[in-house]
Design an enzyme around this catalytic site. Structure first.
Site, mmCIF file in Angstrom:
data_model
loop_
_atom_site.group_PDB
_atom_site.id
_atom_site.type_symbol
_atom_site.label_atom_id
_atom_site.label_comp_id
_atom_site.label_asym_id
_atom_site.label_seq_id
_atom_site.Cartn_x
_atom_site.Cartn_y
_atom_site.Cartn_z
ATOM 1 N N TYR A 291 37.772 16.859 -15.824
ATOM 2 C CA TYR A 291 37.754 18.210 -16.390
ATOM 3 C C TYR A 291 36.357 18.561 -16.905
ATOM 4 O O TYR A 291 35.814 19.626 -16.602
ATOM 5 C CB TYR A 291 38.768 18.322 -17.527
ATOM 6 C CG TYR A 291 38.739 19.671 -18.219
ATOM 7 C CD1 TYR A 291 39.276 20.798 -17.603
ATOM 8 C CD2 TYR A 291 38.157 19.817 -19.479
ATOM 9 C CE1 TYR A 291 39.239 22.042 -18.230
ATOM 10 C CE2 TYR A 291 38.121 21.050 -20.110
ATOM 11 C CZ TYR A 291 38.654 22.162 -19.475
ATOM 12 O OH TYR A 291 38.603 23.389 -20.094
ATOM 13 N N ILE B 32 40.521 39.656 -11.886
ATOM 14 C CA ILE B 32 40.703 38.591 -12.871
ATOM 15 C C ILE B 32 41.571 37.497 -12.278
ATOM 16 O O ILE B 32 42.714 37.746 -11.880
ATOM 17 C CB ILE B 32 41.367 39.118 -14.162
ATOM 18 C CG1 ILE B 32 40.595 40.301 -14.738
ATOM 19 C CG2 ILE B 32 41.483 37.997 -15.199
ATOM 20 C CD1 ILE B 32 41.262 40.933 -15.960
ATOM 21 N N LYS C 42 33.790 21.495 -15.521
ATOM 22 C CA LYS C 42 33.283 22.586 -16.340
ATOM 23 C C LYS C 42 31.755 22.550 -16.452
ATOM 24 O O LYS C 42 31.110 23.591 -16.626
ATOM 25 C CB LYS C 42 33.934 22.553 -17.727
ATOM 26 C CG LYS C 42 35.410 22.945 -17.705
ATOM 27 C CD LYS C 42 35.622 24.337 -17.092
ATOM 28 C CE LYS C 42 37.064 24.790 -17.142
ATOM 29 N NZ LYS C 42 37.264 26.141 -16.563
ATOM 30 N N ASN D 218 38.705 33.084 -14.327
ATOM 31 C CA ASN D 218 39.334 32.408 -15.454
ATOM 32 C C ASN D 218 40.295 31.302 -15.023
ATOM 33 O O ASN D 218 40.625 30.427 -15.823
ATOM 34 C CB ASN D 218 40.081 33.424 -16.324
ATOM 35 C CG ASN D 218 40.798 32.765 -17.476
ATOM 36 O OD1 ASN D 218 40.184 32.299 -18.426
ATOM 37 N ND2 ASN D 218 42.118 32.703 -17.396
#
Length: 252
Positions: free
Chosen positions: A149, A6, A153, A86
């Site tokens: 941003y 992670i 994404k 993440n």
């Protein structure tokens, strides 16, 4: 030993992924936690009872972190059953009016690091493996004042769909979770709190529920998971509405 990795595990959604991981994937026996803040990682590790944990304090904006990860993977050859990408960041501000280091950090972490970590880890993933990438509703449509941003994404979501097809023959699924804003330190670090009217009226997602839903979506092999009915509708609207018109309604 079935292992999960992670990134961005020290706070917010990443921390919830770590906390809830074995609720959905009880077969996971070991978890590598990656983030910059070692003290935070160690705190989370203590909460993960019944799972062996390895804390890797790495700054994924530093290319040397990839070398460190590559060497550890080569030395231990783990059976990576789950990869959760993440780690990410987002800053409010117009291009040309915001520090260049802030703009490029979003590209380095949201795009470059995610791509590098995935490329390094995939060779260690057996059939049945799962990859979960944290994207955003910002991936559905360009977002003024968060232009970089949103673009980063959009890459994450596109990367997820393409990689899902690539890895299908290996029986490895890839999922992108696209949440709306959550009350985490992301908003303060990104200089968003109190500076964006849009973030004042948008419905917030609960990070605990987002993590649970995303993990279940990954287990089911879904490619895109969008929490909350409002944002499911927004995703559909973005698909059928001309981009220039959508942009007028996404100003932050």
């Amino acid at each position: 030993m079935k292992t999960a990795i992670i990134t961005g595990a020290s706070s917010g959604l990443g921390r919830e992924f770590a906390r809830q991981l074995t609720d959905v994937f009880p077969e996971i026996e070991c978890c590598w936690l990656i983030a910059r803040r070692e003290d935070r990682l160690e705190e989370i590790a203590r909460e993960m009872v019944g799972v062996e944990t390895v804390c890797l304090p790495l700054d994924l904006c530093d290319s040397m972190s990839f070398t460190t990860l590559q060497e550890k993977l080569a030395a231990e050859k783990p059976e990576v059953a789950m990869l959760i990408n993440n780690a990410g960041c987002g800053y409010l501000g117009r291009v040309g009016e915001t520090e260049t280091t802030r703009q490029t950090r979003m590209v380095d972490l949201n795009v470059r690091a995610l791509t590098a970590v995935t490329n390094l880890v995939v060779p260690y993933m057996p059939a049945g493996g799962r990859i979960l990438n944290t994207s955003s509703i910002a991936s559905f449509c360009p977002t003024p004042r968060m232009t970089v941003y949103g673009a980063s994404k959009a890459y994450v979501s596109s990367f997820t769909v393409g990689l899902s097809e690539e890895l299908r023959r290996k029986d490895i699924t890839v999922t992108a979770v696209c949440p709306g804003p959550m009350k985490t330190e992301f908003l303060d670090v990104g200089s968003i709190t109190g500076r964006s009217p849009a973030f004042e009226y948008l419905p917030y997602c609960d990070q605990v529920r987002v993590a649970a839903g995303a993990l279940r979506a990954a287990k089911a092999g879904r490619t895109i998971y969008t929490p909350k009915l409002f944002y499911k509708f927004y995703r559909l609207l973005a698909k059928v509405t001309p981009v220039k018109l959508m942009v007028k309604f996404t100003k932050t």
